[in-house]
Design an enzyme around this catalytic site. Structure first.
Site, PDB file in Angstrom:
ATOM      1  N   LYS A  35      57.681  24.997  92.679  1.00 32.04           N
ATOM      2  CA  LYS A  35      57.377  23.843  93.536  1.00 32.04           C
ATOM      3  C   LYS A  35      56.728  22.753  92.688  1.00 32.04           C
ATOM      4  CE  LYS A  35      55.374  26.728  96.685  1.00 32.04           C
ATOM      5  NZ  LYS A  35      54.980  27.355  97.968  1.00 32.04           N
ATOM      6  N   GLN A  66      49.451  18.590  83.164  1.00 30.00           N
ATOM      7  CA  GLN A  66      49.605  17.862  84.428  1.00 30.00           C
ATOM      8  C   GLN A  66      48.388  18.068  85.325  1.00 30.00           C
ATOM      9  OE1 GLN A  66      53.709  18.740  85.975  1.00 30.00           O
ATOM     10  NE2 GLN A  66      53.375  16.735  86.868  1.00 30.00           N
ATOM     11  N   ILE A 105      55.572  28.926  87.342  1.00 31.59           N
ATOM     12  CA  ILE A 105      55.237  27.933  86.322  1.00 31.59           C
ATOM     13  C   ILE A 105      56.315  27.992  85.237  1.00 31.59           C
ATOM     14  CG2 ILE A 105      53.556  27.258  84.559  1.00 31.59           C
ATOM     15  CD1 ILE A 105      52.563  26.866  87.435  1.00 31.59           C
ATOM     16  N   GLU A 126      51.433  16.016  91.934  1.00 33.25           N
ATOM     17  CA  GLU A 126      50.568  15.341  92.896  1.00 33.25           C
ATOM     18  C   GLU A 126      49.451  16.247  93.390  1.00 33.25           C
ATOM     19  OE1 GLU A 126      52.001  12.139  93.886  1.00 33.25           O
ATOM     20  OE2 GLU A 126      54.002  12.488  93.084  1.00 33.25           O
ATOM     21  N   LYS A 175      51.988  25.057  79.139  1.00 29.08           N
ATOM     22  CA  LYS A 175      51.291  24.004  78.392  1.00 29.08           C
ATOM     23  C   LYS A 175      51.421  22.648  79.104  1.00 29.08           C
ATOM     24  CE  LYS A 175      51.071  24.574  73.774  1.00 29.08           C
ATOM     25  NZ  LYS A 175      51.571  24.556  72.391  1.00 29.08           N
ATOM     26  N   THR A 176      52.658  22.298  79.475  1.00 29.19           N
ATOM     27  CA  THR A 176      52.838  21.011  80.144  1.00 29.19           C
ATOM     28  C   THR A 176      52.268  21.046  81.561  1.00 29.19           C
ATOM     29  OG1 THR A 176      55.090  21.663  80.725  1.00 29.19           O
ATOM     30  CG2 THR A 176      54.833  20.267  78.790  1.00 29.19           C
TER      31      THR A 176
HETATM   32 MO1  MOS Z   1      54.344   9.598  92.360  1.00 27.53          MO
HETATM   33  S1  MOS Z   1      53.008   8.375  93.344  1.00 27.53           S
HETATM   34  O1  MOS Z   1      55.406  10.003  93.597  1.00 27.53           O
HETATM   35  O2  MOS Z   1      54.878   8.706  91.040  1.00 27.53           O
END
Ligand code: MOS
Length: 749
Positions: free
Chosen positions: A712, A649, A640, A716, A644-645
């Site tokens: 990584k 997410q 990480i 998503e 915070k960010t």
């Molecule tokens: Mo994302 S759907 O790859 O902005």
């Protein structure tokens, strides 16, 4: 209010958002906000029919209206140089043709741009647009996925490409499913959903000369937009500039260049002035893609002890009549569990709609809703705890590619998630838990997302005053790219983050991928790492070459740098400043540019992010209202960079997952092939009152095989699986299995 605790303890305080102040004070400039003295305003006119042709356009009343500079359509467009000559009579574009703006009279979808009014003011353009008269010849359209499903087929592009991952896939024994001890088959439906970032898409197009174009355009990739526009207008790349420094959310809607962008560029060419075009909320439903309507059939076989023996997964998504949008819908199923016998099929259905695109965990968020719902159904059939079922089928290596994982701490995610959530308190029987007269449900799901790393460049510059500038044509659509990159640079250079500036969102900066596929930190973060390391080495060599330098005999590994002060080792009291080095060598600045990309490790390991979500819902037995009460999410995304960010997410992903599970649905009236959801009153997204306590955890172990920073993608994976976890919790609360999103009250009572 979202709240989060962090584990493991944060190793060092997170850097606050470097641009947070600019954003909250309104000082950040977004695409539509760049000032120009002679700015003209454009309004799009879009097709009211879904298929057919424009019979006639009467622009005269509009052209005569006050302030109007031009009314542009296929009749009088200045033309896009890359488009082929129009055929007479006009012919429908073959599959694989990107939509051509103001090209001919053919209509492919409702909402298609057919004309554009440019005027001195926005109000004048809006008024004149209402005066443009368009007659259509209508043809029968097909927009209804369910009614047309039987015509779905393998994509043309997949048929042509034998190595496409979307080819029919079979591993193991095809008889494993029919002969399984326990079998399950179910069909899951995800409706069309739209990204709907708060900032709508917007562009200001400026032709500085006949062959020099600058656009301030909301998008997720300045370099790809530059390439696309250069190609369309047959210009050398460097004569097209794309600026997108601040983005008010996008979720995938800004990955490609859409027709409205080209329309605004055409308009600016026609009126020879800068032209601004902002899409109203209604146009956001037909102009910038969407998550495609998708139906998935999953069949599973298992032993009575809960060992998966077979999975078949068939996914069918919709696309337009002119392009094929393919997404990862069925791919996760091949890699997620240690199952020997797996088959997947992927089909597309062409409809008279605009082309879908990637949206919030594209493909995997869709596919994992089906797979993780089916797993929950199987666990119930086996009378096995859903988490235990997943543990029994944990894949210790990638079963699809027969490769070791680069790193995988999914079991640790499960352990942390279950413990923090209190999963052990779950009573197995549906409807068995209640609180305050409400049905209580606990559900969980796994998550995975493929690792994407693209070649990226970054430039690192040390200036004579000791300040540092890092540059890369990467993007920030909200996660805080500049903040994380600043932190990477600060750690390597030993310089205070306050002395570092990170430039992004400008196509003239060093080449970098757009922000999508959770690839920014893994790709650009590595480039920043490499550039800073190279810069540091160069400065250390320069430092060692100064007469009598304490650095000349220092061991590189022992050098410690703090606040721009270089110590030969941790014990040393004497030091050299970066600024001394530049001063001695009389250098105004020292800079290094590095490119970073994947190597042979890509073929030696299988690379994914992993995670899991635990969800508690409360459901009213009277009204069927579902409230998510709390979520615990844990991700294994390697190292990480900024807690915070990263935490923000994860929270954002979970919120998107709650929207997907309970609210988001774009409804079309198929009589007209037109969306009836056209604003936030009809297209529901979660608001603060819908969002419970979300607790975020990370394993935070570097993945040493993926890149030099061990990190990584996170964006998503934060949403993948959330909808299934909510649906599974709703089943546990109510005993009702909802396989068709969103889970609205009508499906529960
Ligand atoms: Mo994302 S759907 O790859 O902005």
């Amino acid at each position: 209010m979202a709240n989060a605790h962090l584990r493991p303890a944060e190793p060092e305080p997170s850097l606050n958002r470097v641009d947070g102040r600019l954003k909250v004070t309104g000082a950040a400039t977004y695409s539509a906000e760049y000032p120009f003295d002679n700015l003209a305003h454009a309004v799009l006119i879009t097709s009211t029919i879904a298929k057919g042709r424009i019979a006639n356009i009467n622009a005269k009343p509009a052209e005569a209206a006050p302030g109007v500079l031009a009314v542009i359509s296929h009749k009088n467009t200045p033309g896009v140089p890359a488009y082929p000559p129009v055929k007479q009579p006009a012919e429908r574009a073959p599959i694989g043709t990107a939509f051509r703006v103001f090209y001919d009279e053919l209509i492919y979808f409702s909402g298609q741009p057919v004309a554009m009014v440019v005027a001195q003011t926005l109000e004048q353009a809006q008024h004149a647009a209402s005066l443009v008269e368009i007659d259509y010849q209508t043809e029968t359209h097909q927009t209804d996925f369910v009614a047309n499903r039987s015509t779905a087929a393998i994509a043309v592009n997949v048929q042509r490409n034998k190595t496409s991952p979307f080819q029919d896939y079979d591993r193991g024994d095809p008889d494993a499913l029919p002969s399984a001890e326990v079998k399950l088959e179910a069909t899951y439906t995800i409706p069309t959903q739209h990204h709907q970032p708060l900032e709508p898409h917007a562009i200001i197009a400026v032709w500085e000369a006949d062959d020099k174009l600058t656009v301030y355009d909301k998008n997720q990739g300045v370099k790809s937009a530059q390439g696309n526009l250069a190609q369309a207008f047959k210009l050398p790349r460097e004569q097209v500039k794309v600026n997108a420094q601040f983005i008010g959310g996008a979720f995938g809607s800004g990955i490609r260049v859409w027709p409205h962008t080209v329309a605004a560029v055409l308009a600016a060419k026609q009126v020879k002035r800068p032209v601004k075009l902002v899409l109203g909320r209604e146009l956001m439903f037909t102009s910038v893609g969407y998550r495609p309507f998708t139906v998935q059939k999953i069949a599973m076989g298992a032993t009575k002890t809960g060992i998966l023996t077979a999975i078949t997964h068939e996914g069918t998504g919709q696309t337009s009549a002119y392009e094929e949008h393919l997404e990862r819908t069925i791919l996760a199923t091949r890699a997620m569990y240690a199952c020997l016998n797996v088959s997947t099929r992927y089909r597309l259905l062409n409809l008279d709609v605009n082309t879908p695109t990637w949206m919030r965990g594209p493909g995997d968020a869709t596919g994992m809703f089906a797979l993780e719902s089916a797993l929950d159904e199987l666990a119930f059939a086996l009378q096995l705890d859903p988490l235990e079922l997943r543990l029994r089928n944990h894949a210790d290596a990638d079963p699809e590619r027969n490769l070791p994982w680069s790193a995988k701490s999914l079991k640790e995610c499960y352990r942390i998630g279950a413990e923090e959530f209190g999963w052990k308190n779950r009573k197995p029987e549906p409807r068995s838990m209640q609180a305050d007269g409400l049905l209580v449900g606990y559900g969980m799901a796994s998550s995975l997302y493929g690792f994407h790393r693209h070649p990226s460049k970054a430039k690192a510059v040390m200036q004579a005053d000791g300040s540092v500038v890092i540059q890369s044509a990467t993007m920030d659509i909200g996660p805080g790219t500049g903040t994380a990159m600043t932190q990477i640079a600060a750690r390597i250079l030993g310089v205070s983050p306050k002395k570092i500036r990170f430039d992004l969102g400008d196509s003239s900066l060093p080449d970098a991928p757009g922000q999508n596929g959770s690839a920014t930190i893994p790709s650009v973060g590595s480039a920043v790492h490499d550039a800073c390391k190279a810069l540091k080495n160069k400065l250390l060599i320069l430092g060692a070459s100064m007469p009598g330098s304490i650095l000349s005999s220092a061991w590189p590994d022992e050098i410690v740098i703090k606040n721009g002060r270089i110590y030969p080792n941790a014990e040393s009291r004497s030091s050299v400043l970066y600024t001394d080095i530049l001063k001695y060598h009389k250098l105004p600045q020292v800079e290094m540019t590095e490119e970073s990309k994947s190597g042979p490790e890509r073929d030696q390991y299988s690379m994914y992010s992993f995670g899991c979500h635990f969800v508690e819902v409360h459901v009213s037995p009277v009204t069927g209202e579902v409230r998510v009460k709390r979520v615990v999410t844990c991700a294994d995304v390697g190292k990480i960079i900024n807690y915070k960010t990263a935490r923000s997410q994860s929270i954002g992903g979970v919120v998107g997952g709650i929207g997907m599970a309970l609210m988001e649905e774009s409804v079309m009236d198929h009589r007209y092939g037109r969306y009836v959801t056209s604003d936030f009153a009809s297209y529901h997204i979660p608001v603060h009152a819908d969002i419970p306590q979300i607790e975020v955890f990370f394993v935070d172990q570097p993945d040493v095989h993926v890149n030099p920073i061990g990190a990584k993608g996170l964006g998503e994976i934060a949403i993948v699986g959330v909808a299934a976890a909510v649906a599974n919790a709703v089943f546990h609360a109510t005993g009702k299995r909802v396989r068709e999103l969103p889970i609205t009250v009508d499906k529960l009572v």
